[in-house]
Design an enzyme around this catalytic site. Structure first.
Site, short mmCIF file in Angstrom:
data_model
loop_
_atom_site.label_atom_id
_atom_site.label_comp_id
_atom_site.label_asym_id
_atom_site.label_seq_id
_atom_site.Cartn_x
_atom_site.Cartn_y
_atom_site.Cartn_z
N CYS A 2 -37.79 -20.96 8.76
CA CYS A 2 -38.37 -19.78 9.35
C CYS A 2 -39.09 -20.10 10.66
O CYS A 2 -39.14 -21.25 11.06
CB CYS A 2 -39.37 -19.11 8.43
N ARG A 27 -34.27 -18.77 13.86
CA ARG A 27 -34.65 -19.58 12.70
C ARG A 27 -34.55 -18.81 11.39
O ARG A 27 -34.89 -19.34 10.33
CB ARG A 27 -36.10 -20.08 12.88
N TRP A 74 -36.14 -17.07 6.72
CA TRP A 74 -34.82 -17.37 6.18
C TRP A 74 -35.09 -17.73 4.73
O TRP A 74 -35.77 -18.72 4.45
CB TRP A 74 -34.16 -18.53 6.91
N ASN A 100 -43.48 -22.36 7.14
CA ASN A 100 -42.10 -22.79 7.41
C ASN A 100 -41.92 -24.11 6.69
O ASN A 100 -42.59 -25.09 7.02
CB ASN A 100 -41.91 -22.95 8.93
N GLY A 101 -41.03 -24.13 5.69
CA GLY A 101 -40.82 -25.37 4.94
C GLY A 101 -40.47 -25.04 3.50
O GLY A 101 -40.21 -23.88 3.16
N GLU A 488 -13.31 -26.34 12.55
CA GLU A 488 -14.19 -25.47 13.32
C GLU A 488 -13.66 -24.02 13.32
O GLU A 488 -14.44 -23.07 13.19
CB GLU A 488 -14.32 -26.00 14.76
N LYS A 492 -15.77 -20.90 11.84
CA LYS A 492 -16.06 -19.67 12.61
C LYS A 492 -15.62 -18.45 11.80
O LYS A 492 -16.32 -17.45 11.73
CB LYS A 492 -15.30 -19.64 13.94
N GLU A 495 -18.04 -17.85 8.90
CA GLU A 495 -19.38 -17.43 9.34
C GLU A 495 -19.43 -15.96 9.74
O GLU A 495 -20.36 -15.27 9.35
CB GLU A 495 -19.82 -18.27 10.56
N HIS A 511 -0.57 -32.05 -0.57
CA HIS A 511 -1.35 -32.69 -1.63
C HIS A 511 -2.29 -31.69 -2.30
O HIS A 511 -3.50 -31.90 -2.37
CB HIS A 511 -2.15 -33.87 -1.07
N LYS A 610 -29.48 -19.42 12.96
CA LYS A 610 -28.95 -20.20 14.08
C LYS A 610 -29.32 -21.67 13.93
O LYS A 610 -28.55 -22.56 14.25
CB LYS A 610 -29.53 -19.63 15.39
C1 G6P Z 1 -26.50 -23.82 11.26
C2 G6P Z 1 -25.69 -22.83 12.06
C3 G6P Z 1 -24.40 -23.49 12.51
C4 G6P Z 1 -24.71 -24.75 13.31
C5 G6P Z 1 -25.55 -25.72 12.49
C6 G6P Z 1 -26.04 -26.89 13.31
O1 G6P Z 1 -25.87 -24.10 10.07
O2 G6P Z 1 -25.41 -21.68 11.27
O3 G6P Z 1 -23.67 -22.58 13.33
O4 G6P Z 1 -23.53 -25.37 13.69
O5 G6P Z 1 -26.71 -25.04 12.00
O6 G6P Z 1 -26.92 -26.43 14.31
P1 G6P Z 1 -27.44 -27.35 15.49
O7 G6P Z 1 -28.50 -26.54 16.17
O8 G6P Z 1 -28.01 -28.58 14.85
O9 G6P Z 1 -26.29 -27.65 16.36
#
Ligand code: G6P
Length: 615
Positions: A2, A27, A74, A100-101, A488, A492, A495, A511, A610
């Site tokens: 958070c 956050r 969060w 936060n923690g 990746e 995406k 997500e 496999h 994020k």
């Molecule tokens: C979260 C986000 C991802 C991101 C990851 C690493 O899980 O949802 O989109 O890739 O954190 O974030 P960073 O800021 O360490 O690149």
């Protein structure tokens, strides 16, 4: 997890808290709340949902007062409800606390407190801490404000886990007490006013003068002064730092979403990643921020890349780049696994922590573990004022500009470009010829224009996305450096659309994965022309033979694949080592357009943040 902001000063706290908090929404955005000392006591507003919901509640029932605390959440313990939103209060309702923690021993503490007659209004671990501070305050022998500081110190000693907290108390208008262990907390030093926040970005419009609190420190914050003390209560001398902290541009411009804007910013973002860092004459890269001389760079025998999510995928592409260009073995590790594992690391290993935000708790924890073992750690970060950027021994800033969309896009391609620079530099210090170095430099300089060319297919990709968005599950396949691109692409898709998507090396298909193939399960196959093109076409045939639709990422000029695949996502051709950067572009667009077609909240998908600042 958070974001936290606190304010003490002569101004109305509410608008400042709401504004600064909005810069911490990366956050977490499950709920938000604030508490302000209104002259009579502590007044709290909290709402599930976005900060906007809290702002609406505050607009209809404003709180007057000059000191307060706030929080964007969060969820870890307890659902995203109004009751679980922070701030939380003690049993006597005299104090309010934001956190936060994660409190790991909260169940044990909750049982003890419940037996002593405490009742709780939420399912959170934080409320336990608020009650502990309240109890410690009652029993503290300290006098005046020192009583609250003392209570915070003794309550937090009972906690196992991580915390960054801010506390206000009815008896002390004009005082905020903060403490940190594990989670970041910075003091913003203003003129006749002071702030606390989880990061310096939150404070950008207010001050660029900050004090980074160290672990276990406690601060008592007033409008005109602040005192930082060590765990034993001794006063600590602090250093005020100036941070480069431009106000974040959070303007979508003409784009409907930040994610699309950031996808389209990639030509500029990658240019910023290599600008001023290419030495054409010496056919190499110049990376002064590494703080390592040629001698030291030549002595590196292994590299270990740490990261999470997209950043780790960039590291996986980096592995191919560095191993090809510099012939240095590279391993990648999920930061969360490395920090608690027994992973043996050989002597001359260089660690690289990759993180857009520079605040991801697992990446930071893993980096600290590597440093504790005595290894040199570099950081690849976008946020220059971040904890990873500060604590690493050196590194390379991405300069990609703020990335607001939760799904990382331009940060990924920037990170891959930086790995290319590192590979080039290390390669040129070893075996790579000037001719090969120059070829790569030329290709890198042409890359922004080619990304623009790849982006021009966005409308065609939208049509493909609309056709396939209704499916429940998708597979992504790629080989070698395109295997992380498959990972990746799948990430995406998960997500932003919430569809099930999995990435695999193409050859793994047979496999087990092949059992998933049917006409309802499309496969995205990355099949640009490279040394394994024919192998990929073999996979394509295997999928088609089982009735599976295939969406191929292929070169624009590839006429053959058009006749075989059900849909093609075209990309221009570039240097083979840089092709993965172009190949990810249509996959970002495919996810984006599918999410829009499904009516998803593209920039703030459910359950995500994020930057995940708890482990
Ligand atoms: C979260 C986000 C991802 C991101 C990851 C690493 O899980 O949802 O989109 O890739 O954190 O974030 P960073 O800021 O360490 O690149």
């Amino acid at each position: 997890m958070c974001g936290i902001v606190a304010y003490v000063g002569p101004r109305d706290a509410q608008p400042i808290l709401l504004d600064a908090l909005s810069r911490l929404e990366y956050r977490g955005y499950d709920s938000a709340g604030l508490a302000i000392l209104n002259g009579k006591g502590v007044e709290v507003r909290k709402k599930s949902g976005r900060i906007q919901e809290l702002a609406k509640a505050c607009a209809s029932h404003p709180i007057q007062g000059q000191s307060g605390i706030s929080h964007t959440r969060w969820a870890t313990h307890g659902a995203a409800t109004d009751a679980n939103a922070h701030p939380h209060q003690d049993a006597a309702k005299k104090l309010a606390l934001v956190h936060n923690g994660v409190i790991e021993n909260y169940l044990e503490l909750k049982t003890i407190l419940s037996k002593a007659g405490h009742t709780f209004l939420s399912e959170t671990d934080t409320e336990i801490l608020a009650h502990l501070v309240g109890d410690a305050f009652q029993s503290s022998k300290a006098k005046g404000e020192a009583r609250l500081v003392d209570a915070v110190r003794s309550a937090t000693q009972k906690i196992q886990g991580t915390l960054g907290i801010a506390v206000i108390h009815t008896d002390f208008p004009g005082l905020v007490v903060g403490a940190r262990r594990g989670s970041p907390l910075v003091i913003g030093v203003g003129e006749g006013e002071n702030f606390l926040a989880s990061d310096t970005q939150a404070l950008a419009p207010y001050t660029s003068r900050v004090v980074i609190l160290q672990d276990q420190e406690v601060v008592s914050l007033h409008a005109d002064r602040f005192d930082v003390s060590s765990p034993l209560g001794d006063r600590t001398n602090v250093k005020i730092e100036e941070v480069e902290n431009g106000v974040t541009h959070s303007d979508k411009g003409t784009y409907p979403h930040f994610m699309l804007k950031e996808i389209f910013e990639q030509p500029a973002a990658i240019t910023n990643a290599f600008r001023g860092r290419l030495d054409v004459d010496a056919a190499t890269a110049k990376l002064g921020g590494l703080n390592l001389g040629s001698q030291e760079l030549r002595q590196i025998e292994r590299i270990c890349v740490l990261g999470c999510g997209t950043a780790l995928h960039a590291g996986l592409v980096g592995k191919y780049l560095i191993e090809t260009l510099a012939k240095i073995p590279v391993e990648t590790q999920h930061a969360s696994e490395f920090r608690y594992g027994d992973s043996p690391v050989s002597g001359r290993t260089l660690f690289i922590a990759v993180s857009q935000s520079g605040e991801t708790a697992d990446t930071l924890g893993a980096m600290r573990e590597a440093k504790r073992r005595g290894f040199t750690c570099l950081g690849i970060c976008n946020n220059v004022a971040s904890t990873i950027a500060r604590e690493s021994d050196g590194g390379v800033y991405m300069h990609a500009g703020p990335e607001i969309g939760v799904a990382a896009t331009k940060s990924f391609t920037s990170q891959v470009v930086i790995f290319t620079l590192l590979g080039l530099l290390l390669g040129r210090l070893r075996f790579l010829s000037a001719a090969h170095g120059r070829e790569l430099i030329e290709a890198m300089e042409n890359l922004p224009a080619l990304i623009t060319q790849a982006l021009a297919h966005s409308d065609a990709i939208r049509a493909v996305a609309q056709r396939y968005a209704k499916h429940r599950s998708m597979l992504y396949l790629g080989r070698l450096a395109n295997f992380p691109i498959a990972l990746e692409g799948a990430l995406k898709m998960k997500e932003v659309t919430y569809l099930h998507a999995e990435g695999y090396p193409s050859a793994e298909l047979k496999h087990g994965v092949i059992a998933l193939i049917d006409k309802e399960t499309p496969t995205v196959l990355i099949a640009t022309r490279d040394g394994v093109y024919d192998k990929n076409l073999g996979n394509l045939q295997e999928i088609k033979a089982r009735g599976g639709p295939v969406i191929a990422v292929a070169l624009e000029e590839d006429k053959k694949i058009i006749t075989l695949a059900d849909a093609v996502l075209p990309v221009p051709r570039t240097h083979e080592l840089l092709q993965p950067i172009l190949n990810v572009i249509p996959l970002q667009l495919l996810s984006y357009h599918a999410a829009v077609a499904l009516g998803r909240d593209v920039d703030k998908p459910r359950n995500l943040a994020k930057s995940v600042t708890v482990e």
